[in-house]
Design a protein around this motif. Structure first.
Motif, short mmCIF file in Angstrom:
data_model
loop_
_atom_site.label_atom_id
_atom_site.label_comp_id
_atom_site.label_asym_id
_atom_site.label_seq_id
_atom_site.Cartn_x
_atom_site.Cartn_y
_atom_site.Cartn_z
N PRO A 348 0.81 -1.23 0.00
CA PRO A 348 0.00 0.00 0.00
C PRO A 348 0.84 1.27 0.00
N GLY A 349 1.99 1.23 0.67
CA GLY A 349 2.83 2.43 0.72
C GLY A 349 3.34 2.85 -0.64
N LEU A 350 3.67 1.85 -1.49
CA LEU A 350 4.15 2.15 -2.82
C LEU A 350 3.04 2.74 -3.68
N LEU A 351 1.84 2.20 -3.53
CA LEU A 351 0.68 2.74 -4.27
C LEU A 351 0.36 4.15 -3.82
N ALA A 352 0.43 4.39 -2.52
CA ALA A 352 0.14 5.73 -1.99
C ALA A 352 1.17 6.75 -2.49
N LEU A 353 2.44 6.31 -2.58
CA LEU A 353 3.48 7.20 -3.10
C LEU A 353 3.19 7.55 -4.56
N GLY A 354 2.81 6.55 -5.36
CA GLY A 354 2.48 6.81 -6.75
C GLY A 354 1.34 7.81 -6.88
N ARG A 355 0.32 7.66 -6.04
CA ARG A 355 -0.82 8.59 -6.06
C ARG A 355 -0.38 10.00 -5.66
N ALA A 356 0.45 10.09 -4.61
CA ALA A 356 0.90 11.40 -4.12
C ALA A 356 1.76 12.12 -5.16
N LEU A 357 2.46 11.36 -5.99
CA LEU A 357 3.26 11.96 -7.04
C LEU A 357 2.43 12.29 -8.28
N ALA A 358 1.61 11.34 -8.70
CA ALA A 358 0.93 11.46 -9.99
C ALA A 358 -0.17 12.51 -9.99
N ALA A 359 -0.96 12.60 -8.92
CA ALA A 359 -2.12 13.50 -8.95
C ALA A 359 -1.72 14.98 -9.01
N PRO A 360 -0.86 15.48 -8.11
CA PRO A 360 -0.48 16.90 -8.25
C PRO A 360 0.27 17.17 -9.55
N ALA A 361 1.12 16.23 -9.99
CA ALA A 361 1.85 16.43 -11.23
C ALA A 361 0.89 16.55 -12.41
N ALA A 362 -0.12 15.68 -12.46
CA ALA A 362 -1.08 15.73 -13.55
C ALA A 362 -1.84 17.06 -13.57
N ILE A 363 -2.20 17.56 -12.41
CA ILE A 363 -2.92 18.83 -12.34
C ILE A 363 -2.05 19.97 -12.87
N ALA A 364 -0.78 19.99 -12.46
CA ALA A 364 0.13 21.06 -12.90
C ALA A 364 0.43 20.96 -14.39
N ILE A 365 0.68 19.75 -14.88
CA ILE A 365 0.99 19.57 -16.30
C ILE A 365 -0.23 19.90 -17.15
N ASP A 366 -1.41 19.50 -16.71
CA ASP A 366 -2.63 19.81 -17.44
C ASP A 366 -2.86 21.32 -17.51
N ALA A 367 -2.49 22.04 -16.44
CA ALA A 367 -2.74 23.49 -16.39
C ALA A 367 -1.90 24.24 -17.41
N VAL A 368 -0.79 23.65 -17.88
CA VAL A 368 0.06 24.35 -18.84
C VAL A 368 -0.70 24.68 -20.12
N ARG A 369 -1.60 23.79 -20.53
CA ARG A 369 -2.27 24.02 -21.82
C ARG A 369 -3.10 25.30 -21.82
N TYR A 370 -3.54 25.76 -20.65
CA TYR A 370 -4.34 26.99 -20.60
C TYR A 370 -3.49 28.22 -20.84
N SER A 371 -2.16 28.08 -20.77
CA SER A 371 -1.28 29.22 -21.03
C SER A 371 -0.85 29.30 -22.48
N LEU A 372 -1.19 28.30 -23.29
CA LEU A 372 -0.76 28.28 -24.69
C LEU A 372 -1.67 29.15 -25.54
N PRO A 373 -1.11 29.77 -26.61
CA PRO A 373 -1.85 30.84 -27.28
C PRO A 373 -2.92 30.41 -28.27
N ASN A 374 -2.93 29.16 -28.72
CA ASN A 374 -3.99 28.80 -29.66
C ASN A 374 -4.48 27.39 -29.44
N GLY A 375 -5.65 27.13 -30.00
CA GLY A 375 -6.35 25.88 -29.75
C GLY A 375 -5.59 24.66 -30.23
N ASN A 376 -4.88 24.76 -31.35
CA ASN A 376 -4.12 23.62 -31.86
C ASN A 376 -3.04 23.20 -30.87
#
Length: 507
Positions: A348-376
């Motif tokens: 369980p500790g390994l799974l919890a570590l993966g969750r603690a890393l993946a979820a905030p990282a995904a939110i931050a990486i996903d947010a980058v697209r809102y800073s890009l200048p065009n839809g493509n």
């Protein structure tokens, strides 16, 4: 009565000799000559020798020694020597960038901008300042600003310094490639190579060959990439360019890692790390440690891999590189997923570590697209970068049996993209020191269709699309809790980047 011819200041011949050595690719010899000139001359010749020695030291990988020399030169430059001071500041900013000191680099460039802002005679210097500002934005993954500055600097280069046009073309290549427009990125990189070949700049040709190889390698074209890496590596090692040699070794390591030749990859990575550590290029060293961590995981040495990743993360965090930290966390979680998939009953500790890393990282990486200048660009970033990160967060949420996290991820993905109409008005051009003026040397426009095409393509590619804002915070029924509240807070705390607006939207 005849007038005596002006007498060259003592030691000027040493500056010419050093420049000639550099043009031959003998950088170490050029450094020796310039240091000799700095010891044996005075006044303007000594200052020029110090500046040139600092530039040679930086190219040879002695970045801290370079900064020391620049600082010494700056204390001796007369107050009215505007051009020399601005030039030293711009060059010093590059050394600061090599050691990851982006705030210091930015401060030096802003000083240079202030010095030349009111002048109409420093066109080439303005190009150099813009290129360095672009590099700082590139390090900080500020892709919209990179594209704006690179487009601006390409205009300036074609006008004032056509021999430098390859640099903004390569910056455009990198920015578009990083935001998912791979074909456009490769096209600009090839144009940059042609521009440098036309200028006969051997060092820039080798750098561009190396940069193009990196892009091709990431597109899974290893054979063409290896040819370019091998050619450029021979140049850098022969010339004694430690930093660039380290870059080549790192990418040769990655090439062999992709071919599953892990032992040879590890040897290249060790040599690359030696180059970067000896030259103080700490950010590049962190990237190598990430690759070494990947090899450690593939060999089953999880402890060593985690230590290497932790060291890389500390470097990125210490230098304010939040997106790098997010991407590293995502990669760490991806490596953990490989380990988990090979276990019948993952702890369980390994799974919890993966969750603690993946979820905030995904939110931050996903947010980058809102800073890009065009839809493509936003769509490609979402498909090629953000979506895999979000999927990994889903995976670990599921493996942990975390129903609330799964539900919140689904709700936020269904919320979509919000148009930001307050930013839909035409944007004012950047206020940069680029007052139009006739260049001292007219660019050979009729004979350089590549540069003409590059400038035109840059304007088309940088055309603005519909601007968007970061998504609001979602208040979910029935209890009104903010979706992903803890992970949003963790992402903004860990990476120092806003990932949501303050607006709260019921959903």
């Amino acid at each position: 009565m005849t007038q005596d011819a002006p007498v060259d200041p003592p030691g000027l011949e040493l500056l010419h000799a050093g420049a000639a050595a550099y043009q031959r690719g003998e950088v170490a010899e050029a450094l020796r000559i310039f240091e000799d000139a700095a010891r044996t001359t005075t006044d303007g010749v000594r200052v020029s020798a110090l500046i040139n020695a600092a530039a040679m030291a930086d190219e040879l990988g002695d970045h801290h020694g370079s900064i020391t020399r620049y600082r010494e030169a700056l204390t001796e430059i007369p107050a009215d020597a505007t051009q020399k001071r601005a030039s030293a500041l711009i060059n010093c900013s590059q050394a600061w960038q090599h050691v990851g000191a982006l705030d210091e680099a930015q401060a030096a460039l802003e000083q240079a901008r202030a010095l030349i802002a009111g002048e109409d005679t420093f066109g080439s210097l303005r190009v150099a300042c813009l290129l360095s500002l672009t590099a700082v934005a590139f390090h900080r993954s500020q892709w919209t600003r990179v594209i704006e500055l690179a487009t601006e600097s390409l205009d300036a280069a074609v006008r004032f310094a056509p021999e430098s046009s390859g640099h903004p073309l390569m910056n455009l290549a990198g920015a578009y490639f990083e935001t998912g427009r791979h074909e456009l990125g490769i096209d600009f990189a090839r144009q940059a190579l042609v521009a440098f070949e036309a200028a006969g700049d051997l060092n820039a040709i080798a750098e561009t060959q190396q940069n193009l190889a990196v892009l091709l390698l990431r597109l899974n074209c290893p054979d063409e990439a290896e040819d370019l890496l091998t050619i450029s590596q021979e140049h850098f090692e022969r010339a004694g360019f430690a930093y660039r040699a380290g870059v080549g070794l790192k990418n040769l390591g990655f090439l062999h890692e992709r071919r599953h030749d892990l032992d040879r990859a590890g040897e290249f990575y060790r040599r690359a790390l030696d180059c970067f550590e000896s030259s103080g290029a700490v950010v590049d060293a962190a990237a190598v440690r990430t690759r070494q961590a990947t090899l450690a995981y593939l060999h089953g040495d999880i402890g060593a891999g985690q230590d290497l990743l932790a060291a890389a993360y500390r470097t990125y965090a210490d230098h304010g590189l939040g997106l790098h930290c997010a991407q590293l966390d995502y990669w760490h979680a991806a490596l953990l997923e490989v380990v988990v998939d090979d276990m019948a009953e993952p702890p369980p500790g390994l799974l919890a570590l993966g969750r603690a890393l993946a979820a905030p990282a995904a939110i931050a990486i996903d947010a980058v697209r809102y800073s890009l200048p065009n839809g493509n660009q936003r769509e490609q970033w979402n498909r090629e970068v953000a979506d895999p990160a979000v999927r990994l967060a889903f995976r670990f949420a599921t493996l942990c049996g975390d129903g609330p996290l799964v539900a919140d991820l689904i709700e936020t993905q269904c919320a979509g993209t919000t148009l930001d109409m307050s930013r839909a008005e035409p944007q004012r051009r950047l206020e940069l020191p680029l007052t139009p003026l006739e260049p001292e040397v007219t660019p050979p426009i009729d004979d350089t269709p590549t540069l003409h095409l590059g400038a035109a393509l840059a304007h088309v590619a940088a055309a603005a699309g519909l601007p968007v804002s970061p998504p609001p915070r979602l208040a979910l029924a029935p209890d009104g809790h903010i979706a992903l509240a803890d992970y949003i807070a963790a992402a903004e705390r860990k990476y120092g980047r806003p990932v949501r607006t303050g607006q709260v939207l019921p959903a």
